[in-house]
Design a protein around this motif. Sequence first.
Motif, PDB file in Angstrom:
ATOM      1  N   LEU A  39     -24.055 -12.264 -19.333  1.00 44.41           N
ATOM      2  CA  LEU A  39     -24.724 -13.445 -18.773  1.00 44.41           C
ATOM      3  C   LEU A  39     -25.235 -14.357 -19.877  1.00 44.41           C
ATOM      4  O   LEU A  39     -24.980 -15.571 -19.871  1.00 44.41           O
ATOM      5  CB  LEU A  39     -25.883 -13.010 -17.877  1.00 44.41           C
ATOM      6  N   LEU A  83     -23.540 -17.993 -20.957  1.00 45.61           N
ATOM      7  CA  LEU A  83     -24.356 -19.213 -20.943  1.00 45.61           C
ATOM      8  C   LEU A  83     -24.348 -19.888 -22.307  1.00 45.61           C
ATOM      9  O   LEU A  83     -24.187 -21.116 -22.411  1.00 45.61           O
ATOM     10  CB  LEU A  83     -25.791 -18.861 -20.532  1.00 45.61           C
ATOM     11  N   VAL A  92     -18.532 -12.129 -15.014  1.00 41.69           N
ATOM     12  CA  VAL A  92     -19.942 -12.524 -15.115  1.00 41.69           C
ATOM     13  C   VAL A  92     -20.114 -13.638 -16.133  1.00 41.69           C
ATOM     14  O   VAL A  92     -20.816 -14.638 -15.874  1.00 41.69           O
ATOM     15  CB  VAL A  92     -20.807 -11.298 -15.482  1.00 41.69           C
ATOM     16  N   VAL A 147     -21.418 -17.577 -14.992  1.00 38.65           N
ATOM     17  CA  VAL A 147     -22.568 -18.321 -15.502  1.00 38.65           C
ATOM     18  C   VAL A 147     -22.104 -19.579 -16.233  1.00 38.65           C
ATOM     19  O   VAL A 147     -22.768 -20.622 -16.180  1.00 38.65           O
ATOM     20  CB  VAL A 147     -23.441 -17.425 -16.413  1.00 38.65           C
ATOM     21  N   ALA A 154     -21.406 -22.187 -13.507  1.00 35.07           N
ATOM     22  CA  ALA A 154     -22.651 -22.798 -13.031  1.00 35.07           C
ATOM     23  C   ALA A 154     -23.148 -23.862 -14.004  1.00 35.07           C
ATOM     24  O   ALA A 154     -23.594 -24.949 -13.599  1.00 35.07           O
ATOM     25  CB  ALA A 154     -23.712 -21.711 -12.835  1.00 35.07           C
ATOM     26  N   CYS A 155     -23.048 -23.561 -15.284  1.00 36.72           N
ATOM     27  CA  CYS A 155     -23.481 -24.503 -16.309  1.00 36.72           C
ATOM     28  C   CYS A 155     -22.618 -25.764 -16.296  1.00 36.72           C
ATOM     29  O   CYS A 155     -23.133 -26.885 -16.365  1.00 36.72           O
ATOM     30  CB  CYS A 155     -23.401 -23.807 -17.677  1.00 36.72           C
TER      31      CYS A 155
END
Length: 242
Positions: free
Chosen positions: A74, A78, A175, A179, A182-183
């Motif tokens: 995660l 990110l 995973v 993330v 989403a970013c």
Amino acid sequence: MAAGFFAGTLNAAAGGGSFVSIPAMIFVGLPSVTANASSTVALVPGTLASAWAWRHDFQTLHGIRLPVLLLISLAGGLAGALLLLATTQRAFDGALPWLLLVGTLAFAFGRPLGAALRQRVRIGRGAVLAAQVVLSVYAGYFGGGVGIMMMATWGLLGDIDIKAMSALRTVLVSVANLVAVACFVVAGSVHWPETLVMLVSAIVGGYAGARLARRVPDRVLRGFVILFSAVMTAVFFWRAWR
């Protein structure tokens, strides 16, 4: 649409779908950073479906607990996504051929190199965790060949069941990608018309790839991915130097 179907098929059967999806996004006119982000969004449903399919095969990695690896993935995903968004278009255009080259070499030589190293080298859990941080950042930034790199690294811990490694690799890459997606979405870095078309066709291709993998030998599929990615790498080096 054709590239999405092709990428989904390859990801399900042998891996390496991003070698198709990213060039396709660029060739239809998207800037390379947007193309990379959009490709990740388009292919992530397929990787999540694969992770769900492997859910019964997860095992600990020589005492390294799954929550620790998930947290690293995660955070690394990110960090990689933020690094991509902070990269200028010109810098990423220059880096892209080298990223494709790294991914191609990992895909081509990761398995035999990992097997050769396992006969001579053993590393501790601390080294594996450090490598996992780097690989998770790479997954969020670009990700080509990252699954092969993970499995080659884990193999240096000692004997690990290949099915368990495949399951763990799939969920950790998923995973990191999730993330990153989403970013990219929050940052507005996704070009949705091409992404949605590729996303739908990649899901269809993923189903076809699962059936194809039962009929075509793995070495044939991998050989095709290596050849295609090598051609794409050469094309992007030519574009960069031109």
